[in-house]
Design a protein around this motif. Structure first.
Motif, PDB file in Angstrom:
ATOM      1  N   LEU A   1      11.282 -75.315   8.471  1.00 54.02           N
ATOM      2  CA  LEU A   1      10.620 -75.499   9.767  1.00 54.02           C
ATOM      3  C   LEU A   1      11.228 -74.607  10.849  1.00 54.02           C
ATOM      4  O   LEU A   1      10.587 -74.334  11.863  1.00 54.02           O
ATOM      5  CB  LEU A   1      10.711 -76.976  10.197  1.00 54.02           C
ATOM      6  CG  LEU A   1       9.969 -77.980   9.310  1.00 54.02           C
ATOM      7  CD1 LEU A   1      10.284 -79.412   9.735  1.00 54.02           C
ATOM      8  CD2 LEU A   1       8.462 -77.763   9.343  1.00 54.02           C
ATOM      9  N   ASN A   2      12.458 -74.149  10.647  1.00 50.12           N
ATOM     10  CA  ASN A   2      13.150 -73.289  11.622  1.00 50.12           C
ATOM     11  C   ASN A   2      12.441 -71.926  11.701  1.00 50.12           C
ATOM     12  O   ASN A   2      12.335 -71.207  10.700  1.00 50.12           O
ATOM     13  CB  ASN A   2      14.610 -73.121  11.154  1.00 50.12           C
ATOM     14  CG  ASN A   2      15.450 -72.345  12.151  1.00 50.12           C
ATOM     15  OD1 ASN A   2      14.961 -71.482  12.864  1.00 50.12           O
ATOM     16  ND2 ASN A   2      16.737 -72.656  12.175  1.00 50.12           N
ATOM     17  N   GLY A   3      11.979 -71.578  12.907  1.00 45.60           N
ATOM     18  CA  GLY A   3      11.212 -70.346  13.105  1.00 45.60           C
ATOM     19  C   GLY A   3      11.940 -69.082  12.671  1.00 45.60           C
ATOM     20  O   GLY A   3      11.305 -68.087  12.302  1.00 45.60           O
ATOM     21  N   THR A   4      13.277 -69.115  12.670  1.00 46.95           N
ATOM     22  CA  THR A   4      14.060 -67.956  12.219  1.00 46.95           C
ATOM     23  C   THR A   4      13.712 -67.575  10.783  1.00 46.95           C
ATOM     24  O   THR A   4      13.849 -66.423  10.391  1.00 46.95           O
ATOM     25  CB  THR A   4      15.574 -68.308  12.254  1.00 46.95           C
ATOM     26  OG1 THR A   4      15.866 -68.920  13.501  1.00 46.95           O
ATOM     27  CG2 THR A   4      16.446 -67.089  12.055  1.00 46.95           C
ATOM     28  N   ASN A   5      13.260 -68.566  10.022  1.00 42.84           N
ATOM     29  CA  ASN A   5      13.036 -68.353   8.589  1.00 42.84           C
ATOM     30  C   ASN A   5      11.565 -68.187   8.232  1.00 42.84           C
ATOM     31  O   ASN A   5      11.179 -68.369   7.081  1.00 42.84           O
ATOM     32  CB  ASN A   5      13.642 -69.527   7.806  1.00 42.84           C
ATOM     33  CG  ASN A   5      15.128 -69.689   8.084  1.00 42.84           C
ATOM     34  OD1 ASN A   5      15.825 -68.698   8.287  1.00 42.84           O
ATOM     35  ND2 ASN A   5      15.599 -70.924   8.127  1.00 42.84           N
TER      36      ASN A   5
ATOM     37  N   ARG B   1      22.841 -73.846   4.508  1.00 44.51           N
ATOM     38  CA  ARG B   1      24.284 -73.582   4.575  1.00 44.51           C
ATOM     39  C   ARG B   1      24.597 -72.461   5.567  1.00 44.51           C
ATOM     40  O   ARG B   1      25.579 -72.520   6.288  1.00 44.51           O
ATOM     41  CB  ARG B   1      24.852 -73.261   3.184  1.00 44.51           C
ATOM     42  CG  ARG B   1      24.979 -74.489   2.277  1.00 44.51           C
ATOM     43  CD  ARG B   1      25.821 -74.176   1.039  1.00 44.51           C
ATOM     44  NE  ARG B   1      25.317 -72.992   0.356  1.00 44.51           N
ATOM     45  CZ  ARG B   1      24.321 -72.998  -0.511  1.00 44.51           C
ATOM     46  NH1 ARG B   1      23.745 -74.125  -0.853  1.00 44.51           N
ATOM     47  NH2 ARG B   1      23.916 -71.874  -1.060  1.00 44.51           N
ATOM     48  N   ASP B   2      23.735 -71.448   5.601  1.00 43.55           N
ATOM     49  CA  ASP B   2      23.957 -70.342   6.535  1.00 43.55           C
ATOM     50  C   ASP B   2      23.957 -70.865   7.972  1.00 43.55           C
ATOM     51  O   ASP B   2      24.849 -70.526   8.755  1.00 43.55           O
ATOM     52  CB  ASP B   2      22.860 -69.279   6.342  1.00 43.55           C
ATOM     53  CG  ASP B   2      23.205 -67.974   7.042  1.00 43.55           C
ATOM     54  OD1 ASP B   2      24.329 -67.475   6.835  1.00 43.55           O
ATOM     55  OD2 ASP B   2      22.373 -67.464   7.814  1.00 43.55           O
ATOM     56  N   ALA B   3      22.973 -71.700   8.292  1.00 38.05           N
ATOM     57  CA  ALA B   3      22.870 -72.246   9.654  1.00 38.05           C
ATOM     58  C   ALA B   3      24.060 -73.155   9.961  1.00 38.05           C
ATOM     59  O   ALA B   3      24.490 -73.258  11.106  1.00 38.05           O
ATOM     60  CB  ALA B   3      21.555 -72.997   9.817  1.00 38.05           C
ATOM     61  N   ALA B   4      24.595 -73.801   8.920  1.00 35.91           N
ATOM     62  CA  ALA B   4      25.731 -74.718   9.107  1.00 35.91           C
ATOM     63  C   ALA B   4      27.074 -73.985   9.106  1.00 35.91           C
ATOM     64  O   ALA B   4      28.125 -74.622   9.164  1.00 35.91           O
ATOM     65  CB  ALA B   4      25.715 -75.780   8.001  1.00 35.91           C
TER      66      ALA B   4
HETATM   67  C1  LIG Z   1      17.709 -71.923  12.945  1.00 35.90           C
HETATM   68  O1  LIG Z   1      18.354 -71.012  12.058  1.00 35.90           O
HETATM   69  C2  LIG Z   1      19.307 -70.165  12.679  1.00 35.90           C
HETATM   70  C3  LIG Z   1      19.783 -69.173  11.623  1.00 35.90           C
HETATM   71  O2  LIG Z   1      20.416 -69.805  10.585  1.00 35.90           O
HETATM   72  C4  LIG Z   1      20.426 -71.018  13.258  1.00 35.90           C
HETATM   73  O3  LIG Z   1      21.359 -70.198  13.912  1.00 35.90           O
HETATM   74  C5  LIG Z   1      19.864 -72.053  14.203  1.00 35.90           C
HETATM   75  O4  LIG Z   1      20.890 -72.925  14.628  1.00 35.90           O
HETATM   76  C6  LIG Z   1      18.754 -72.854  13.543  1.00 35.90           C
HETATM   77  N1  LIG Z   1      18.126 -73.741  14.527  1.00 35.90           N
HETATM   78  C7  LIG Z   1      18.115 -75.062  14.386  1.00 35.90           C
HETATM   79  C8  LIG Z   1      17.399 -75.818  15.443  1.00 35.90           C
HETATM   80  O5  LIG Z   1      18.632 -75.631  13.432  1.00 35.90           O
END
Ligand SMILES: *[C@@H]1O[C@H](CO)[C@@H](O)[C@H](O)[C@H]1NC(C)=O
Length: 319
Positions: A186-190, A142-145
């Motif tokens: 899978l998102n490297g941010t996490n 949800r945060d990413a969305a």
């Molecule tokens: C990965 O997560 C970040 C933080 O929520 C977000 O801004 C970014 O769009 C995400 N990347 C993808 C490929 O979903």
């Protein structure tokens, strides 16, 4: 491992505490249970018990004796214990607890108050049923969305806080995990999340993967592509399937067509293979439309009285 075998042996010798449940997959079978009906009315103890009993008496399948909850808080209250807890005790239903953490620090404060109250009120009748605790649900997604969610840093700090709350209680050693969409893991941010948790709660819905080939014929590839990538990323940490399913009614989403026939194929290809592999699974879901009709509607049972309805597709696993 946070528990040495010596500690467990000692505990067993004294008969003081049960061995803490392991996060390893053991073939748990359960459904996801919301805190309220489709019309927003809170579920009370009888409602949860009615659902838990129905899940245990499904035609053509068995062993659906676990329940995943999204919150410890009774719907419509600040921090009262969710009435699913006494219902689970009465029906001997295992619990994957959920703590809601999005929307500010007050959420987790209230969840922790209800969790502590449940331990104090119900003791081991409650704690012996708990197979895991999920801190959050799809918060990273949800945060990413751009919706109300949490950052991975806040999630990790919430996991640490929950671990400190259960330390020294009968829930000490219960696996603490997080449930999210697999692309969020899978998102490297996490990447700080997986080292902080004991199990990964995988949510995967080919129906919603509208940017990829997602017809029912693609669904098995879609599902296991996500699951296998998550398992690889998770390393030694077990991956539980905390949400999956296929809608029976609703709009066509890219190539995904909602129908009972397709939900049946999805059950055979996904539920049956997960059961065979003894992967913990929490299906979405038993019934979505108690009053009114959800759109899309993923319920094995359609709208109406769960006690009198029959499943909308066969639940038999054909070899
Ligand atoms: C990965 O997560 C970040 C933080 O929520 C977000 O801004 C970014 O769009 C995400 N990347 C993808 C490929 O979903």
């Amino acid at each position: 491992m946070r528990f040495s075998s010596a500690v467990l042996a000692l505990a067993a010798a004294f008969g003081a505490v049960d061995a803490a449940p392991s996060p390893a997959n053991t073939g748990l079978r359960g459904f996801n249970y919301g805190a309220f009906f489709l019309n927003q009315q809170a579920k009370v103890q009888n409602d949860f018990a009615y659902e838990f009993k129905r899940a245990k008496a499904l035609p053509g399948t068995s062993g659906w004796t676990s329940a995943r909850l999204y919150t410890m808080v009774q719907w419509g209250t600040k921090s009262d214990i969710i009435q699913a807890i006494p219902a689970a005790i009465d029906t001997n239903t295992k619990l994957l607890l959920g703590l809601w953490i999005s929307g500010g620090t007050q959420s987790l404060d209230n969840e922790i108050a209800a969790l502590k109250a449940a331990i104090a009120k119900y003791g081991t009748k409650f704690t012996n049923l708990v197979v895991g605790i999920s801190v959050g649900s799809e918060d990273l997604y949800r945060d990413a969305a751009g919706e109300v969610g949490t950052t991975s840093a806040y999630l990790v700090s919430s996991v640490k806080r929950v671990r400190s709350v259960i330390a020294g209680t009968a829930l000490a050693g219960v696996p603490v995990g997080h449930v999210d969409t697999y692309d969020s893991f899978l998102n490297g941010t996490n990447k700080a999340v997986i080292p902080a948790i004991d199990f990964i709660g995988f949510d995967g819905y080919p129906y919603w993967e509208s940017t990829k080939a997602n017809s029912i014929n693609d669904a098995m590839t879609r599902f296991y592509d996500g699951y296998d990538k998550t398992v690889k990323l998770a390393g030694s940490k077990p991956v539980w399937v905390t949400e999956t399913g296929w809608p029976i009614t609703g709009k066509k989403n890219n190539l995904a067509v909602a129908s009972a026939a397709n939900a049946r194929i999805y059950w055979q290809n996904i539920a049956c293979t997960l059961l065979q592999k003894k992967i913990n699974v929490f299906w979405y879901d038993l019934q979505e439309s108690q009053y009114g009709t959800a759109n899309p509607d993923f319920g094995i049972f359609g709208p109406g009285d769960l006690g009198t309805l029959t499943p909308r597709h066969s639940l038999v696993c054909v070899r």
